[in-house]
Design a protein around this motif. Structure first.
Motif, mmCIF file in Angstrom:
data_model
loop_
_atom_site.group_PDB
_atom_site.id
_atom_site.type_symbol
_atom_site.label_atom_id
_atom_site.label_comp_id
_atom_site.label_asym_id
_atom_site.label_seq_id
_atom_site.Cartn_x
_atom_site.Cartn_y
_atom_site.Cartn_z
ATOM 1 N N THR A 203 40.899 27.394 39.502
ATOM 2 C CA THR A 203 41.315 28.169 40.668
ATOM 3 C C THR A 203 41.109 29.661 40.394
ATOM 4 O O THR A 203 41.482 30.167 39.337
ATOM 5 C CB THR A 203 42.792 27.895 40.983
ATOM 6 O OG1 THR A 203 42.998 26.488 40.923
ATOM 7 C CG2 THR A 203 43.151 28.394 42.353
ATOM 8 N N ALA A 204 40.509 30.342 41.350
ATOM 9 C CA ALA A 204 40.125 31.744 41.153
ATOM 10 C C ALA A 204 41.339 32.664 41.089
ATOM 11 O O ALA A 204 42.394 32.371 41.645
ATOM 12 C CB ALA A 204 39.202 32.183 42.296
ATOM 13 N N VAL A 205 41.162 33.784 40.379
ATOM 14 C CA VAL A 205 42.242 34.776 40.292
ATOM 15 C C VAL A 205 41.832 36.120 40.872
ATOM 16 O O VAL A 205 42.644 37.031 40.976
ATOM 17 C CB VAL A 205 42.699 34.987 38.832
ATOM 18 C CG1 VAL A 205 43.324 33.727 38.283
ATOM 19 C CG2 VAL A 205 41.554 35.453 37.947
ATOM 20 N N ASP A 206 40.569 36.263 41.260
ATOM 21 C CA ASP A 206 40.110 37.597 41.656
ATOM 22 C C ASP A 206 40.576 38.002 43.059
ATOM 23 O O ASP A 206 40.293 39.104 43.502
ATOM 24 C CB ASP A 206 38.585 37.709 41.522
ATOM 25 C CG ASP A 206 37.868 36.651 42.364
ATOM 26 O OD1 ASP A 206 38.569 35.831 42.998
ATOM 27 O OD2 ASP A 206 36.621 36.644 42.377
ATOM 28 N N GLY A 207 41.319 37.118 43.721
ATOM 29 C CA GLY A 207 41.847 37.492 45.032
ATOM 30 C C GLY A 207 43.102 38.354 44.939
ATOM 31 O O GLY A 207 43.612 38.831 45.960
ATOM 32 N N TYR A 208 43.588 38.581 43.720
ATOM 33 C CA TYR A 208 44.849 39.307 43.568
ATOM 34 C C TYR A 208 44.853 40.710 44.186
ATOM 35 O O TYR A 208 45.762 41.034 44.964
ATOM 36 C CB TYR A 208 45.242 39.367 42.080
ATOM 37 C CG TYR A 208 46.549 40.079 41.837
ATOM 38 C CD1 TYR A 208 47.751 39.383 41.820
ATOM 39 C CD2 TYR A 208 46.599 41.463 41.669
ATOM 40 C CE1 TYR A 208 48.954 40.041 41.620
ATOM 41 C CE2 TYR A 208 47.789 42.130 41.470
ATOM 42 C CZ TYR A 208 48.962 41.414 41.444
ATOM 43 O OH TYR A 208 50.158 42.072 41.260
ATOM 44 N N PRO A 209 43.866 41.559 43.869
ATOM 45 C CA PRO A 209 43.936 42.922 44.440
ATOM 46 C C PRO A 209 43.982 42.915 45.968
ATOM 47 O O PRO A 209 44.703 43.710 46.567
ATOM 48 C CB PRO A 209 42.664 43.594 43.911
ATOM 49 C CG PRO A 209 42.341 42.838 42.656
ATOM 50 C CD PRO A 209 42.734 41.411 42.938
ATOM 51 N N ALA A 210 43.228 42.001 46.594
ATOM 52 C CA ALA A 210 43.235 41.941 48.061
ATOM 53 C C ALA A 210 44.606 41.518 48.572
ATOM 54 O O ALA A 210 45.109 42.057 49.564
ATOM 55 C CB ALA A 210 42.158 40.970 48.549
ATOM 56 N N LYS A 211 45.212 40.555 47.884
ATOM 57 C CA LYS A 211 46.562 40.122 48.271
ATOM 58 C C LYS A 211 47.559 41.257 48.111
ATOM 59 O O LYS A 211 48.451 41.446 48.938
ATOM 60 C CB LYS A 211 47.006 38.949 47.378
ATOM 61 C CG LYS A 211 46.404 37.628 47.769
ATOM 62 C CD LYS A 211 47.118 37.071 48.992
ATOM 63 C CE LYS A 211 46.599 35.688 49.307
ATOM 64 N NZ LYS A 211 47.136 35.207 50.596
ATOM 65 N N LEU A 212 47.419 42.002 47.016
ATOM 66 C CA LEU A 212 48.339 43.105 46.777
ATOM 67 C C LEU A 212 48.192 44.167 47.859
ATOM 68 O O LEU A 212 49.182 44.644 48.425
ATOM 69 C CB LEU A 212 48.094 43.704 45.384
ATOM 70 C CG LEU A 212 48.949 44.926 45.020
ATOM 71 C CD1 LEU A 212 50.438 44.598 45.073
ATOM 72 C CD2 LEU A 212 48.576 45.460 43.635
ATOM 73 N N LEU A 213 46.944 44.507 48.170
ATOM 74 C CA LEU A 213 46.719 45.518 49.202
ATOM 75 C C LEU A 213 47.288 45.058 50.546
ATOM 76 O O LEU A 213 47.905 45.833 51.275
ATOM 77 C CB LEU A 213 45.222 45.837 49.326
ATOM 78 C CG LEU A 213 44.874 46.914 50.362
ATOM 79 C CD1 LEU A 213 45.554 48.242 50.001
ATOM 80 C CD2 LEU A 213 43.367 47.115 50.474
ATOM 81 N N GLU A 214 47.091 43.782 50.837
ATOM 82 C CA GLU A 214 47.615 43.218 52.083
ATOM 83 C C GLU A 214 49.146 43.380 52.135
ATOM 84 O O GLU A 214 49.707 43.778 53.156
ATOM 85 C CB GLU A 214 47.271 41.735 52.080
ATOM 86 C CG GLU A 214 47.003 41.083 53.395
ATOM 87 C CD GLU A 214 46.555 39.641 53.132
ATOM 88 O OE1 GLU A 214 45.401 39.478 52.685
ATOM 89 O OE2 GLU A 214 47.358 38.707 53.338
ATOM 90 N N ALA A 215 49.800 43.082 51.014
ATOM 91 C CA ALA A 215 51.262 43.178 50.964
ATOM 92 C C ALA A 215 51.712 44.630 51.058
ATOM 93 O O ALA A 215 52.721 44.941 51.703
ATOM 94 C CB ALA A 215 51.785 42.542 49.675
ATOM 95 N N LEU A 216 50.972 45.530 50.443
ATOM 96 C CA LEU A 216 51.357 46.941 50.481
ATOM 97 C C LEU A 216 51.182 47.494 51.897
ATOM 98 O O LEU A 216 52.020 48.248 52.395
ATOM 99 C CB LEU A 216 50.527 47.746 49.474
ATOM 100 C CG LEU A 216 50.788 47.407 47.996
ATOM 101 C CD1 LEU A 216 49.766 48.099 47.091
ATOM 102 C CD2 LEU A 216 52.208 47.785 47.578
#
Lengths: 556, 281
Positions: A203-216
């Motif tokens: 399962t990929a992990v590189d979606g984290y920054p996009a998720k973080l930006l979305e939450a911010l």
């Protein structure tokens, strides 16, 4: 003992302090656990020379990319082990559910602590627990986060016990760090071990920054259609600076220091060469105590005066919220299962390690009688500092600890020792079991809590060692959640995200404009600290985020 | 005789030897509304003129916050308030020592039992607390504690500073109302009696002439909990009367400081505080 191919030959399970540690790959009788056979087979097919050459490639690439850390004053490549740690989907799903549940309850607890205090009046948690915590920031009382989120990012440290169950060791709700290593480890593994990925559905992990930006962005003050998000760092001397710049770059937002920001009449601006630009969300990696010299340490050189009151007025969101430390204090930890039952009406999915509150005379007496078997941790400490492992302590250490515990029982907790699980690790030209923990990262965007599949696995490299801190010879492993057939692979960052990034980036050609150094003063009537004290500035940059990966918690 | 309605004018003026480019400040100058007093009117003005942001802090105090970004070499904060005073029947609560040891007391008032930098723990004070505790109930011991403070400290301005702790003042034997209050808190907390710091004003005269302003000063006193809160003025060695106007309560001075701020430039070369109390009825 077991017999297999060359490299796994002689792989014998670990027995710290006479316990049978759980091995992540092998069952007691030596056969691979479900889901690990493919990795096992590949490892058997490799020679030591092949692994060594990949290790050299890894070190070279980490050095080239500047992904290093300091050990004893020396810059070393980040110690990523060559062998990934596998978590099968069924196990991961339960862990994920447990983390989501826990973060939900911790959010509710923080809202209650900085609000109505229902859990106190209902007698579930003593109010004294909070008012005696040094992380209870009264200055944050009355700050209402726009979308109700205080824990935008959580790092929940878990370990696997002898029984194979995951136990929560510590919650990190302030500035949990290490996620950049999760992403960099995966990139590195994909380059040096492409064949492993061909045989596993990782399962990929590189979606984290996009998720973080979305939450911010979701946390922005109401009515701001296109919020400006920044990452705030204490500066280049901070041990987690790499991560701060990594996240800013990945999210496509500015990386700022306190001196780049300016509070003015209830709003925050960043100084750019094009003038001042309003900032709506600050993902700040500066500790509470240094964030706003008007409210906290007036000698802070890495903060920005006025931030707290702008947050209070609702014109900027600080992520994570100020004062979260009250909920990740080690004494509060002992009440988290109660908080889950109280706020959610559910039984905790993840267990706590058995922990004793020493303010209770009975529990104190019980632990004093078993000092050589237990682990003692200072309540307010982080980064593993001050921890005493009973079985390893000398008689003198135990005697002085006994004195401390008796004088200041509020300051300590005692825990049963967990024989951390082990996994095959490449050390000294062979594969041997080494103990490890896991820090999964969760992001709360106000609508739901998302957990990055996997997390940061830290591994104690010395034989028999239970200390996973990289500052004490710890390394890390790429952590693979192996997708089951019923589960989709993690969604890649969506196309719409690119537009967001572009709108958030500074105008072409503009750059941050820093004010010239000016002395600063504090009323009444101490002489003011000076902005022009580089030694003190660097010292403060380093002081931040002791819970960071470089000095992560001791896991035992 | 006591004034029934009081106008309070409190002006603080800071001057700097250099130009200040910017400053961030909070002031706590608004009288509370309590059963003993009702705030009728309030104006706060800052020069250079800037917008004010107000909020109620954790301790229930109204705060005015502001920041200044134009170069200036003086800063003036002027507050003017009108308070209606009333007398509340003084009860004389008391409790047992055992009931002060309960979890309920530590839950409700634990913050007022903790030591702080102004109210530090001290072995000698603990000794005094121990012997005073034997003189009677907590209520009786608290009264004895305040008279002990009155005997140990002599009122004198200039002997202590704004950062002096209660213990430091005691060692010097002299101090002002802030020191009397802090030393009282040291002793009361050593006796495990919850005690808090109060800031405000006191109308200093028996003579009440409506419309005549009297020069006064900011004042400080304490409240302690023995089943209910009891307010006493250790500087005057007397109970708090209907001539005291309460502005803020906290653990010590740092929670209630009338003006606090941080600025870029300076340094401060002078500070002038002027308080006038005018009976309106």
């Amino acid at each position: 003992m077991r017999r297999m191919g060359d490299l796994l030959d002689g792989y014998s399970l670990a027995h710290p302090y006479g316990r049978n540690a759980w091995d992540e790959m092998f069952e007691d009788r030596g056969s691979p656990r479900p889901g690990t056979k493919a990795l096992c087979d590949i490892l058997q097919s490799l020679s030591g020379a092949e692994l060594e050459s990949r290790a050299s490639a890894r070190d070279r690439m980490f050095r080239d990319r500047g992904i290093t850390f300091q050990l004893s004053g020396e810059e070393r490549p980040f110690p990523l082990d060559l062998i990934p740690r596998l978590i099968v989907d069924e196990e991961w799903q339960e862990l994920e559910r447990g983390i989501v549940q826990r973060v939900k309850a911790l959010e509710a607890l923080l809202a209650d602590v900085y609000g109505a205090g229902r859990i106190f009046s209902d007698g579930v948690i003593p109010r004294r627990l909070v008012t005696s915590s040094e992380h209870f920031h009264r200055a944050a009382w009355g700050i209402e986060p726009p979308n109700g989120v205080r824990v935008h990012v959580a790092g929940i440290d878990v370990v696997r016990g002898e029984d194979g169950h995951f136990y929560v060791l510590e919650d990190n709700l302030r500035c949990p760090s290490g996620v950049s290593y999760v992403i960099e480890n995966r990139r590195m593994m994909a380059r040096i071990f492409p064949e492993l990925f061909a045989s596993h559905r990782v399962t990929a992990v590189d979606g984290y920054p996009a998720k973080l930006l979305e939450a911010l962005r979701a946390a922005a003050p109401p009515g701001v259609a296109d919020p400006t998000v920044v990452v705030m760092t204490p500066g280049v001397y901070n041990s987690a600076f790499f991560e701060h710049s990594f996240l800013a770059r990945q999210m496509g937002v500015e990386l700022v220091e306190g001196r780049d920001l300016l509070c003015h009449s209830g709003r925050v601006y960043m100084r750019t060469s094009d003038g001042e630009r309003e900032v709506h969300v600050i993902y700040r990696r500066v500790d509470d105590e240094f964030l706003d010299p008007l409210h906290f340490r007036s000698d802070s050189l890495v903060g920005c005066p006025g931030l707290i009151n702008v947050a209070r007025s609702g014109n900027v969101t600080l992520a994570n919220a100020v004062g979260n430390g009250v909920a990740d204090d080690k004494l509060t930890y002992t009440y988290v299962p109660e908080a889950i039952r109280y706020y959610l009406g559910e039984e905790p999915i993840l267990r706590n390690v058995a922990t004793y509150r020493l303010e209770d005379p009975e529990q104190l007496a019980y632990t004093l009688a078993r000092m050589d078997e237990l682990v003692f941790k200072p309540v307010s400490g982080s980064g593993g500092y001050g921890i005493v492992i009973g079985p390893e302590a000398t008689d003198e250490q135990l005697a002085s600890l006994r004195q401390n515990l008796t004088v200041n029982p509020r300051g300590w907790i005692a825990q049963e020792l967990v024989a951390l699980s082990t996994a095959p690790t490449w050390v000294d030209n062979r594969i041997a079991p080494r103990h490890l923990d896991l820090r999964p990262f969760a992001i709360n965007d106000g609508n739901g809590i998302w957990v990055l599949p996997g997390g940061l696995t830290r591994v104690a490299l010395p034989e028999g060692g239970l200390v996973v801190n990289s500052s004490q010879g710890g390394g890390s492993k790429d952590t693979w959640v192996i997708a089951g057939s019923s589960r989709r692979k993690a969604k890649a960052p969506t196309g719409g995200h690119g537009r967001e990034v572009a709108s958030n980036a500074p105008a072409p050609g503009s750059s941050l404009r820093r004010p010239s150094g000016l002395p600063v003063g504090v009323f009444d009537p101490e002489p003011g600290p000076s902005w022009e004290d580089p030694d003190r500035l660097h010292q403060q940059e380093r002081q931040q985020q002791q819970a960071g990966h470089g000095q992560g918690p001791l896991s035992c | 005789m006591t004034p029934r309605r009081l106008k309070i004018d409190h002006t603080s003026r800071y001057s700097y030897s250099g130009v200040v480019q910017s400053s961030y400040n909070e002031v706590r100058l608004t009288p509370l509304s309590t059963p003993c007093q009702q705030l009728l009117d309030l104006r706060v003005r800052v020069t250079p003129q800037v917008p004010l942001y107000t909020y109620i802090d954790y301790w229930g105090t109204q705060v005015h916050a502001f920041d200044i970004h134009s170069p200036h070499d003086t800063l003036t904060v002027a507050s003017s308030s009108v308070v209606e005073m009333s007398t509340v029947d003084a009860s004389e609560p008391d409790v047992t020592w055992a009931s002060l040891e309960t979890d309920a007391v530590s839950d409700d008032f634990g913050e007022f039992l903790d030591y702080t930098s102004y109210v530090p723990s001290d072995g000698r004070i603990a000794g005094v607390a121990g012997s005073l505790s034997h003189t009677g109930s907590p209520g009786e011991a608290a009264i004895a504690a305040l008279s002990w403070v009155g005997a140990e400290l002599t009122y004198k301005t200039g002997a202590t500073g704004v950062h002096t702790s209660g213990i430091q003042a005691w060692e010097g034997g002299e101090g002002v109302c802030q020191d009397f209050a802090h030393l009282s808190l040291c002793l009361l907390r050593a006796m495990k009696i919850p005690a808090r710091y109060c800031s405000g004003y006191v109308y200093p005269s028996e003579d009440v002439t409506v419309g005549a302003a009297i020069p006064a000063e900011s004042h400080a006193w304490v409240e302690y909990w023995v089943g209910d809160w009891v307010a006493v003025d250790p500087t005057a060695g007397a109970p708090v009367s209907d001539r005291h106007v309460l502005v803020a309560r906290g653990r010590d001075y740092s929670d209630v400081a009338p003006v606090k701020g941080i600025f870029n430039g300076g340094p401060t070369s002078g500070m002038q505080v002027d308080v006038r109390l005018t009976p309106l009825a």
